[in-house]
Design a protein around this motif. Structure first.
Motif, short mmCIF file in Angstrom:
data_model
loop_
_atom_site.label_atom_id
_atom_site.label_comp_id
_atom_site.label_asym_id
_atom_site.label_seq_id
_atom_site.Cartn_x
_atom_site.Cartn_y
_atom_site.Cartn_z
N MET A 1 0.84 -1.16 0.00
CA MET A 1 0.00 0.00 0.00
C MET A 1 0.89 1.23 0.00
O MET A 1 1.82 1.32 0.82
CB MET A 1 -0.90 0.01 1.23
N ALA A 2 0.58 2.15 -0.86
CA ALA A 2 1.41 3.34 -0.98
C ALA A 2 0.95 4.39 0.01
O ALA A 2 -0.23 4.56 0.26
CB ALA A 2 1.32 3.88 -2.40
N MET A 3 1.91 5.07 0.60
CA MET A 3 1.61 6.15 1.55
C MET A 3 2.41 7.38 1.15
O MET A 3 3.55 7.28 0.73
CB MET A 3 1.95 5.73 2.97
N SER A 4 1.81 8.52 1.34
CA SER A 4 2.50 9.78 1.04
C SER A 4 3.09 10.33 2.34
O SER A 4 2.40 10.42 3.35
CB SER A 4 1.51 10.76 0.44
N ALA A 5 4.35 10.72 2.31
CA ALA A 5 5.03 11.19 3.52
C ALA A 5 4.80 12.66 3.80
O ALA A 5 5.03 13.13 4.89
CB ALA A 5 6.52 10.91 3.42
N GLY A 6 4.34 13.41 2.86
CA GLY A 6 4.11 14.83 3.11
C GLY A 6 4.30 15.65 1.85
O GLY A 6 4.51 15.15 0.77
N MET A 14 -0.33 12.06 5.76
CA MET A 14 -0.32 10.60 5.81
C MET A 14 -1.66 10.08 5.31
O MET A 14 -2.59 9.89 6.09
CB MET A 14 -0.07 10.12 7.24
N GLU A 15 -1.79 9.88 4.04
CA GLU A 15 -3.01 9.31 3.47
C GLU A 15 -2.69 7.93 2.91
O GLU A 15 -1.69 7.76 2.21
CB GLU A 15 -3.54 10.20 2.34
N MET A 16 -3.54 6.98 3.23
CA MET A 16 -3.32 5.62 2.75
C MET A 16 -4.06 5.44 1.42
O MET A 16 -5.20 5.87 1.27
CB MET A 16 -3.88 4.61 3.76
N ASN A 17 -3.39 4.82 0.47
CA ASN A 17 -4.01 4.51 -0.81
C ASN A 17 -4.85 3.24 -0.61
O ASN A 17 -4.33 2.14 -0.44
CB ASN A 17 -2.92 4.31 -1.87
N THR A 18 -6.17 3.38 -0.62
CA THR A 18 -7.06 2.25 -0.33
C THR A 18 -7.48 1.49 -1.59
O THR A 18 -8.19 0.49 -1.48
CB THR A 18 -8.32 2.75 0.40
N THR A 19 -7.07 1.90 -2.74
CA THR A 19 -7.47 1.23 -3.97
C THR A 19 -7.02 -0.24 -4.02
O THR A 19 -7.82 -1.11 -4.32
CB THR A 19 -6.93 1.99 -5.20
N PRO A 20 -5.77 -0.56 -3.68
CA PRO A 20 -5.39 -1.98 -3.68
C PRO A 20 -6.17 -2.80 -2.64
O PRO A 20 -6.51 -3.95 -2.87
CB PRO A 20 -3.90 -1.98 -3.35
N LEU A 21 -6.45 -2.18 -1.51
CA LEU A 21 -7.22 -2.88 -0.47
C LEU A 21 -8.63 -3.20 -0.98
O LEU A 21 -9.13 -4.32 -0.79
CB LEU A 21 -7.30 -2.03 0.80
N ILE A 22 -9.25 -2.26 -1.63
CA ILE A 22 -10.60 -2.49 -2.18
C ILE A 22 -10.55 -3.55 -3.27
O ILE A 22 -11.42 -4.42 -3.33
CB ILE A 22 -11.19 -1.16 -2.70
N ASP A 23 -9.51 -3.54 -4.09
CA ASP A 23 -9.37 -4.55 -5.14
C ASP A 23 -9.26 -5.95 -4.54
O ASP A 23 -9.91 -6.90 -5.00
CB ASP A 23 -8.15 -4.27 -6.01
N VAL A 24 -8.45 -6.09 -3.50
CA VAL A 24 -8.29 -7.40 -2.85
C VAL A 24 -9.60 -7.85 -2.23
O VAL A 24 -9.99 -9.01 -2.33
CB VAL A 24 -7.15 -7.34 -1.80
N MET A 25 -10.31 -6.95 -1.58
CA MET A 25 -11.58 -7.31 -0.94
C MET A 25 -12.62 -7.74 -1.99
O MET A 25 -13.39 -8.69 -1.76
CB MET A 25 -12.12 -6.14 -0.11
N LEU A 26 -12.67 -7.08 -3.13
CA LEU A 26 -13.61 -7.47 -4.18
C LEU A 26 -13.26 -8.85 -4.73
O LEU A 26 -14.15 -9.67 -5.00
CB LEU A 26 -13.62 -6.43 -5.29
N VAL A 27 -11.97 -9.13 -4.91
CA VAL A 27 -11.56 -10.45 -5.39
C VAL A 27 -11.95 -11.52 -4.38
O VAL A 27 -12.47 -12.58 -4.74
CB VAL A 27 -10.05 -10.49 -5.68
#
Length: 140
Positions: A1-6, A14-27
């Motif tokens: 998961m990609a995170m932005s440091a600033g 500090m925002e978490m990229n939730t797109t991969p998490l949503i993709d895994v949950m849908l699969v």
């Protein structure tokens, strides 16, 4: 998961990229849906027509063992005990073609009696066994 440091101005972001998490949950959801077995299973059966009664106690085509609510065991409509059931099962297995055995316990019958009858059927070595009257138990 990609995170932005600033950002460049020194503010932490500090925002978490939730797109991969949503993709895994849908699969995973699709995998669970595919692997769940279908609960509605129907078997089409041609019901037999009424046949004239025979003189023999053992029918060469099919025999019916029923248990009423009081625990009375019947073979093709005649009341019997476990010893007689064992003898009838042995006689039916000696026929050239094994007849079908239909088993119909009443929904109010004590399970211990049903278990005893099923144990006798198993000990006899019956291979053609069918359960009749399952609609009386309702659906869950």
């Amino acid at each position: 998961m990609a995170m932005s440091a600033g950002t460049d101005d020194g503010e932490p972001m500090m925002e978490m990229n939730t797109t991969p998490l949503i993709d895994v949950m849908l699969v995973l959801l699709i995998m669970f849906i595919i692997t769940i077995p279908i609960q509605t299973h129907a078997v089409k059966i041609d019901l037999p027509q009424n046949a004239p009664p025979t003189d023999s106690v053992i029918d060469p085509v099919k025999n019916k063992v029923a248990i009423d609510a009081g625990g009375l065991i019947t073979w093709n409509g005649s009341a019997i005990d476990l010893l007689t059931l064992r003898q009838y099962l042995q006689q039916s297995l000696r026929l050239p073609v094994e007849p079908e055995l239909q088993f119909q316990p009443n929904a109010a019958t004590r399970y211990v009696i049903v278990d005893q009858v099923l144990a006798e059927i198993k000990r006899a070595g019956v291979t053609k066994l069918g359960f009749v009257g399952n609609e009386q138990y309702g659906q869950f």
